[in-house]
Write a protein that holds these residues in place. Sequence first.
Motif, PDB file in Angstrom:
ATOM      1  N   ASN A   1       0.836  -1.197   0.000  1.00  0.00           N
ATOM      2  CA  ASN A   1       0.000   0.000   0.000  1.00  0.00           C
ATOM      3  C   ASN A   1       0.875   1.254   0.000  1.00  0.00           C
ATOM      4  O   ASN A   1       0.637   2.185  -0.765  1.00  0.00           O
ATOM      5  CB  ASN A   1      -0.941  -0.004   1.205  1.00  0.00           C
ATOM      6  CG  ASN A   1      -1.871   1.177   1.193  1.00  0.00           C
ATOM      7  OD1 ASN A   1      -2.389   1.573   0.144  1.00  0.00           O
ATOM      8  ND2 ASN A   1      -2.098   1.759   2.350  1.00  0.00           N
ATOM      9  N   LEU A   2       1.896   1.280   0.835  1.00  0.00           N
ATOM     10  CA  LEU A   2       2.803   2.418   0.885  1.00  0.00           C
ATOM     11  C   LEU A   2       3.582   2.543  -0.428  1.00  0.00           C
ATOM     12  O   LEU A   2       3.776   3.648  -0.944  1.00  0.00           O
ATOM     13  CB  LEU A   2       3.761   2.289   2.072  1.00  0.00           C
ATOM     14  CG  LEU A   2       4.734   3.437   2.293  1.00  0.00           C
ATOM     15  CD1 LEU A   2       4.016   4.771   2.419  1.00  0.00           C
ATOM     16  CD2 LEU A   2       5.580   3.162   3.542  1.00  0.00           C
TER      17      LEU A   2
ATOM     18  N   ARG B   1       2.536   1.654  -3.422  1.00  0.00           N
ATOM     19  CA  ARG B   1       1.606   2.216  -4.411  1.00  0.00           C
ATOM     20  C   ARG B   1       1.450   3.725  -4.223  1.00  0.00           C
ATOM     21  O   ARG B   1       1.448   4.487  -5.189  1.00  0.00           O
ATOM     22  CB  ARG B   1       0.241   1.539  -4.309  1.00  0.00           C
ATOM     23  CG  ARG B   1       0.192   0.188  -4.947  1.00  0.00           C
ATOM     24  CD  ARG B   1      -1.237  -0.369  -4.967  1.00  0.00           C
ATOM     25  NE  ARG B   1      -1.163  -1.799  -4.869  1.00  0.00           N
ATOM     26  CZ  ARG B   1      -1.461  -2.514  -3.785  1.00  0.00           C
ATOM     27  NH1 ARG B   1      -1.903  -1.934  -2.702  1.00  0.00           N
ATOM     28  NH2 ARG B   1      -1.341  -3.821  -3.798  1.00  0.00           N
ATOM     29  N   ARG B   2       1.306   4.149  -2.976  1.00  0.00           N
ATOM     30  CA  ARG B   2       1.113   5.574  -2.699  1.00  0.00           C
ATOM     31  C   ARG B   2       2.353   6.375  -3.068  1.00  0.00           C
ATOM     32  O   ARG B   2       2.254   7.450  -3.674  1.00  0.00           O
ATOM     33  CB  ARG B   2       0.758   5.771  -1.229  1.00  0.00           C
ATOM     34  CG  ARG B   2      -0.617   5.193  -0.898  1.00  0.00           C
ATOM     35  CD  ARG B   2      -0.937   5.233   0.565  1.00  0.00           C
ATOM     36  NE  ARG B   2      -0.998   6.601   1.030  1.00  0.00           N
ATOM     37  CZ  ARG B   2      -1.038   6.953   2.310  1.00  0.00           C
ATOM     38  NH1 ARG B   2      -1.013   6.022   3.239  1.00  0.00           N
ATOM     39  NH2 ARG B   2      -1.081   8.208   2.655  1.00  0.00           N
ATOM     40  N   LEU B   3       3.530   5.874  -2.718  1.00  0.00           N
ATOM     41  CA  LEU B   3       4.771   6.576  -3.049  1.00  0.00           C
ATOM     42  C   LEU B   3       5.023   6.590  -4.551  1.00  0.00           C
ATOM     43  O   LEU B   3       5.496   7.587  -5.109  1.00  0.00           O
ATOM     44  CB  LEU B   3       5.953   5.948  -2.310  1.00  0.00           C
ATOM     45  CG  LEU B   3       5.992   6.165  -0.799  1.00  0.00           C
ATOM     46  CD1 LEU B   3       7.066   5.299  -0.167  1.00  0.00           C
ATOM     47  CD2 LEU B   3       6.195   7.623  -0.458  1.00  0.00           C
ATOM     48  N   THR B   4       4.709   5.487  -5.235  1.00  0.00           N
ATOM     49  CA  THR B   4       4.881   5.417  -6.687  1.00  0.00           C
ATOM     50  C   THR B   4       3.977   6.430  -7.379  1.00  0.00           C
ATOM     51  O   THR B   4       4.405   7.139  -8.297  1.00  0.00           O
ATOM     52  CB  THR B   4       4.598   3.997  -7.196  1.00  0.00           C
ATOM     53  OG1 THR B   4       5.491   3.087  -6.538  1.00  0.00           O
ATOM     54  CG2 THR B   4       4.796   3.891  -8.694  1.00  0.00           C
ATOM     55  N   ALA B   5       2.728   6.530  -6.931  1.00  0.00           N
ATOM     56  CA  ALA B   5       1.795   7.500  -7.512  1.00  0.00           C
ATOM     57  C   ALA B   5       2.274   8.924  -7.242  1.00  0.00           C
ATOM     58  O   ALA B   5       2.221   9.783  -8.132  1.00  0.00           O
ATOM     59  CB  ALA B   5       0.398   7.287  -6.944  1.00  0.00           C
ATOM     60  N   LEU B   6       2.759   9.176  -6.034  1.00  0.00           N
ATOM     61  CA  LEU B   6       3.269  10.506  -5.689  1.00  0.00           C
ATOM     62  C   LEU B   6       4.483  10.863  -6.543  1.00  0.00           C
ATOM     63  O   LEU B   6       4.584  11.972  -7.067  1.00  0.00           O
ATOM     64  CB  LEU B   6       3.632  10.571  -4.199  1.00  0.00           C
ATOM     65  CG  LEU B   6       4.090  11.923  -3.675  1.00  0.00           C
ATOM     66  CD1 LEU B   6       2.943  12.930  -3.699  1.00  0.00           C
ATOM     67  CD2 LEU B   6       4.627  11.781  -2.263  1.00  0.00           C
TER      68      LEU B   6
ATOM     69  N   CYS C   1       9.264  13.353  -4.624  1.00  0.00           N
ATOM     70  CA  CYS C   1       9.470  11.953  -4.272  1.00  0.00           C
ATOM     71  C   CYS C   1      10.108  11.223  -5.451  1.00  0.00           C
ATOM     72  O   CYS C   1       9.619  11.317  -6.572  1.00  0.00           O
ATOM     73  CB  CYS C   1       8.123  11.317  -3.932  1.00  0.00           C
ATOM     74  SG  CYS C   1       8.183   9.584  -3.456  1.00  0.00           S
TER      75      CYS C   1
ATOM     76  N   ARG D   1       6.358  16.497   3.208  1.00  0.00           N
ATOM     77  CA  ARG D   1       5.212  15.730   2.704  1.00  0.00           C
ATOM     78  C   ARG D   1       4.765  14.658   3.678  1.00  0.00           C
ATOM     79  O   ARG D   1       3.806  13.936   3.398  1.00  0.00           O
ATOM     80  CB  ARG D   1       5.553  15.046   1.373  1.00  0.00           C
ATOM     81  CG  ARG D   1       6.001  15.949   0.263  1.00  0.00           C
ATOM     82  CD  ARG D   1       4.930  16.943  -0.145  1.00  0.00           C
ATOM     83  NE  ARG D   1       5.224  18.216   0.509  1.00  0.00           N
ATOM     84  CZ  ARG D   1       4.337  19.124   0.870  1.00  0.00           C
ATOM     85  NH1 ARG D   1       3.079  18.949   0.655  1.00  0.00           N
ATOM     86  NH2 ARG D   1       4.685  20.236   1.457  1.00  0.00           N
TER      87      ARG D   1
ATOM     88  N   THR E   1     -15.670   6.196   4.228  1.00  0.00           N
ATOM     89  CA  THR E   1     -15.227   7.170   3.235  1.00  0.00           C
ATOM     90  C   THR E   1     -16.437   7.833   2.612  1.00  0.00           C
ATOM     91  O   THR E   1     -17.503   7.239   2.520  1.00  0.00           O
ATOM     92  CB  THR E   1     -14.370   6.529   2.118  1.00  0.00           C
ATOM     93  OG1 THR E   1     -15.161   5.546   1.464  1.00  0.00           O
ATOM     94  CG2 THR E   1     -13.108   5.905   2.652  1.00  0.00           C
TER      95      THR E   1
END
Length: 106
Positions: free
Chosen positions: A30-31, A33-38, A46, A66, A97
């Motif tokens: 999950n982290l 994916r989030r870092l890759t998208a960022l 990043c 960030r 959500t």
Amino acid sequence: MERLTKQEKDTEIFYDQSDAPMQIRTHDLNLIRRLTALSAEYPDVCQLVETDPISGSFFEVLDKNRVSIHVTKPYSAERRRKQSEWAKEHGMKGNCTAKGQNVHLR
């Protein structure tokens, strides 16, 4: 090669008081994916430095501005009960959500 156990799939954050960016090495998908998208959207903030296909870890460099760490006090049993009742009344299950945003029940 043996698969890593959950205990071996760690996340390391290297942070110091200098102006240097923080460094993150993680196995957390999950982290990752989030870092890759960022990093795809904001490469100046990043950058992916290296990947290890054998262990599945990613090593990223990230602007310190960030990231934040949020520490909270434990919720009382009464507060948890009220939140649970509110969520049941409003048809919420699991993570809440609304339109992609987190809902903070108070």
